[in-house]
Design an enzyme around this catalytic site. Structure first.
Site, PDB file in Angstrom:
ATOM      1  CG  ASP A  33      -2.053   0.997   1.103  1.00  0.00           C
ATOM      2  OD1 ASP A  33      -3.207   0.560   0.942  1.00  0.00           O
ATOM      3  OD2 ASP A  33      -1.787   2.224   1.150  1.00  0.00           O
ATOM      4  CB  ILE A  34       0.753   4.261  -2.141  1.00  0.00           C
ATOM      5  CG1 ILE A  34       1.834   5.149  -2.720  1.00  0.00           C
ATOM      6  CG2 ILE A  34      -0.506   5.043  -1.807  1.00  0.00           C
ATOM      7  CD1 ILE A  34       1.481   5.721  -4.090  1.00  0.00           C
ATOM      8  CD  GLU A  99      -9.166   6.257   0.344  1.00  0.00           C
ATOM      9  OE1 GLU A  99      -8.104   5.970  -0.257  1.00  0.00           O
ATOM     10  OE2 GLU A  99      -9.185   6.855   1.425  1.00  0.00           O
ATOM     11  CG  HIS A 104      -8.656  -3.124  -2.523  1.00  0.00           C
ATOM     12  ND1 HIS A 104      -9.584  -2.404  -3.262  1.00  0.00           N
ATOM     13  CD2 HIS A 104      -8.492  -2.444  -1.361  1.00  0.00           C
ATOM     14  CE1 HIS A 104      -9.942  -1.329  -2.568  1.00  0.00           C
ATOM     15  NE2 HIS A 104      -9.301  -1.336  -1.414  1.00  0.00           N
ATOM     16  CG  HIS A 106      -6.712  -2.893   3.055  1.00  0.00           C
ATOM     17  ND1 HIS A 106      -6.012  -1.710   2.871  1.00  0.00           N
ATOM     18  CD2 HIS A 106      -7.936  -2.692   2.499  1.00  0.00           C
ATOM     19  CE1 HIS A 106      -6.782  -0.837   2.240  1.00  0.00           C
ATOM     20  NE2 HIS A 106      -7.961  -1.405   2.004  1.00  0.00           N
TER      21      HIS A 106
HETATM   22  P1  AMP Z   1      -9.836   1.308   0.267  1.00  0.00           P
HETATM   23  O1  AMP Z   1     -10.161   2.487   1.126  1.00  0.00           O
HETATM   24  O2  AMP Z   1     -10.161  -0.009   0.924  1.00  0.00           O
HETATM   25  O3  AMP Z   1     -10.413   1.431  -1.122  1.00  0.00           O
HETATM   26  O4  AMP Z   1      -8.255   1.274   0.140  1.00  0.00           O
HETATM   27  C1  AMP Z   1      -7.546   1.796  -0.952  1.00  0.00           C
HETATM   28  C2  AMP Z   1      -6.091   1.729  -0.600  1.00  0.00           C
HETATM   29  O5  AMP Z   1      -5.350   1.885  -1.795  1.00  0.00           O
HETATM   30  C3  AMP Z   1      -5.607   2.821   0.351  1.00  0.00           C
HETATM   31  O6  AMP Z   1      -5.048   2.209   1.524  1.00  0.00           O
HETATM   32  C4  AMP Z   1      -4.555   3.584  -0.450  1.00  0.00           C
HETATM   33  O7  AMP Z   1      -3.458   3.994   0.325  1.00  0.00           O
HETATM   34  C5  AMP Z   1      -4.153   2.545  -1.482  1.00  0.00           C
HETATM   35  N1  AMP Z   1      -3.618   3.077  -2.736  1.00  0.00           N
HETATM   36  C6  AMP Z   1      -4.148   4.054  -3.517  1.00  0.00           C
HETATM   37  N2  AMP Z   1      -3.388   4.234  -4.609  1.00  0.00           N
HETATM   38  C7  AMP Z   1      -2.359   3.343  -4.523  1.00  0.00           C
HETATM   39  C8  AMP Z   1      -1.241   3.039  -5.347  1.00  0.00           C
HETATM   40  N3  AMP Z   1      -1.023   3.701  -6.503  1.00  0.00           N
HETATM   41  N4  AMP Z   1      -0.387   2.078  -4.944  1.00  0.00           N
HETATM   42  C9  AMP Z   1      -0.599   1.425  -3.775  1.00  0.00           C
HETATM   43  N5  AMP Z   1      -1.639   1.648  -2.964  1.00  0.00           N
HETATM   44  C10 AMP Z   1      -2.512   2.601  -3.325  1.00  0.00           C
END
Ligand code: AMP
Length: 119
Positions: A33-34, A99, A104, A106
């Protein structure tokens, strides 16, 4: 909700933007995760186009569901998280604060993670 083929994880799957890859097979891609919320914070995504867990659990063929969850378990074990423990989390829809509209999970690990929900 229709799948948006230009969401950020779809673009990662197509190699249009980079990721810190952890694992890949026919069914899943895992990457860091970024914006990590724990010392180990890995995302595992299916190769198929599914908006969220609701979409995936309804429409994905059995082989994709099995392949995806086997991959997620493998990723957590390979990260050394199976013994001390980890949290697997999937958000679906606005109330969950999802988001990115590509299913996905985590994987959080590397410290004591505390209570299940905050706030
Ligand atoms: P969610 O709120 O469950 O949709 O989680 C989305 C996750 O994607 C968040 O924890 C972000 O930090 C992560 N994220 C967004 N863009 C990227 C990216 N380019 N590379 C890695 N993680 C990302």
């Amino acid at each position: 909700m229709a799948y948006d083929p230009n969401n950020i994880f779809a673009r990662i799957l197509r190699g249009e933007i980079p990721c810190r890859k952890v694992y890949e097979d026919d069914y899943a891609l895992a990457f860091y995760d970024i914006n990590p919320q724990a010392p180990i914070h890995i995302l595992v995504i299916p190769k198929g186009a599914y908006v969220s867990f609701d979409d995936f659990s309804r429409y994905a063929p059995d082989a994709e569901i099995i392949g995806f969850f086997r991959a997620a378990g493998q990723v957590a074990r390979a990260a050394g998280a199976a013994e001390p423990g980890y949290r697997l989390l999937a958000n679906h829809g606005p109330d969950s604060h999802q988001e990115v509209p590509h299913f996905h999970v985590h994987i959080f690990a590397g410290r004591k993670l505390g209570p299940l929900l905050a706030g």
